[in-house]
Motif scaffolding. Sequence first.
Motif, PDB file in Angstrom:
ATOM      1  N   ARG A   1      43.179 -56.559 -21.592  1.00  0.00           N
ATOM      2  CA  ARG A   1      43.677 -57.781 -21.508  1.00  0.00           C
ATOM      3  C   ARG A   1      42.043 -58.716 -20.983  1.00  0.00           C
ATOM      4  N   GLN A   2      41.872 -59.488 -21.810  1.00  0.00           N
ATOM      5  CA  GLN A   2      40.576 -60.696 -21.624  1.00  0.00           C
ATOM      6  C   GLN A   2      40.618 -61.093 -20.612  1.00  0.00           C
ATOM      7  N   VAL A   3      39.759 -60.581 -19.362  1.00  0.00           N
ATOM      8  CA  VAL A   3      39.967 -61.278 -18.008  1.00  0.00           C
ATOM      9  C   VAL A   3      38.384 -61.266 -17.551  1.00  0.00           C
ATOM     10  N   PRO A   4      37.925 -62.142 -16.722  1.00  0.00           N
ATOM     11  CA  PRO A   4      36.533 -62.178 -16.326  1.00  0.00           C
ATOM     12  C   PRO A   4      35.988 -60.976 -15.253  1.00  0.00           C
ATOM     13  N   ARG A   5      36.224 -59.647 -15.537  1.00  0.00           N
ATOM     14  CA  ARG A   5      35.672 -58.565 -14.814  1.00  0.00           C
ATOM     15  C   ARG A   5      34.647 -58.698 -14.116  1.00  0.00           C
ATOM     16  N   GLU A   6      33.707 -59.423 -14.421  1.00  0.00           N
ATOM     17  CA  GLU A   6      32.381 -59.730 -13.824  1.00  0.00           C
ATOM     18  C   GLU A   6      32.692 -60.484 -12.630  1.00  0.00           C
ATOM     19  N   LYS A   7      33.677 -61.150 -12.381  1.00  0.00           N
ATOM     20  CA  LYS A   7      33.899 -62.087 -11.049  1.00  0.00           C
ATOM     21  C   LYS A   7      34.915 -61.161 -10.317  1.00  0.00           C
ATOM     22  N   PHE A   8      35.242 -59.999 -10.782  1.00  0.00           N
ATOM     23  CA  PHE A   8      36.250 -59.284  -9.647  1.00  0.00           C
ATOM     24  C   PHE A   8      35.501 -58.492  -8.773  1.00  0.00           C
TER      25      PHE A   8
ATOM     26  N   LYS B   1      32.409 -64.742  -6.156  1.00  0.00           N
ATOM     27  CA  LYS B   1      32.309 -65.264  -7.685  1.00  0.00           C
ATOM     28  C   LYS B   1      33.672 -65.741  -8.156  1.00  0.00           C
ATOM     29  N   PHE B   2      34.562 -65.116  -7.593  1.00  0.00           N
ATOM     30  CA  PHE B   2      36.118 -65.304  -8.288  1.00  0.00           C
ATOM     31  C   PHE B   2      36.379 -66.651  -7.734  1.00  0.00           C
TER      32      PHE B   2
END
Length: 232
Positions: free
Chosen positions: A191-198, A229-230
């Motif tokens: 899934r296209q999610v902002p992992r860098e903010k997780f 960041k999230f």
Amino acid sequence: MNYIENKVIFITGASSGIGKAAAKSLLELGAKVFDFSRSRQLADEVDHPNLRSFRGDVSVEDDVRNGFMDCLQAFGTVDMLINNAGIGMVSLDLATTDLDTYEQMVNVNMRGVFLSNREALKVMKPRKHGHIITVISMAGQRTNPNAPLYCASKFGARGLSSGLADQAIKLGIKVTDVNPGPTDSDYWGDRQVPREKFLKVEDVARVIVFVLNQPEEVVIREINFDNMKFLA
């Protein structure tokens, strides 16, 4: 002080993600870790004298019972339980979600917690000592329009854990809910999610270790956290 050394810790879903990171940290602190996982096993990757593994499904009563029996045979007791196993599947539109998806989510995320808690309590109640952690999620506190079934299963797990905490404290058993925000793990698939903010799985593992490594008289009922960041 290290309150984890020599403690026997039963972890569901320790073969990957948060469970794997927590298991490795706990082994480093001298704990005896029992990995109960459905798929690949941590012992296939980590060679440690204080690690044992059992292949089983948390939603299957006999598997859970046999897993705890195996742990008792290997280590003699269970001091701590970490309910970590969980699944999350896409269920955006309830009108088109099939019953199998619902049942899988509830069976693992709620039934699995109940079955594991029940077996752990059989060991902990006579001793009037123990600690049960359930890795739930902030999805157990705030709903998400993209994952209504996942949220429902986590709300249910939180209710079960909270009710158990009220009972267990009178028996000398601590119960803690660990509620991370979105975490960069296999849960997301492609899934296209902002992992860098997780959060990273290691971040969650550090929180679990912190909770377990408290003095006997310190009780943490619930701990909530996110990646800054999230939230920004």
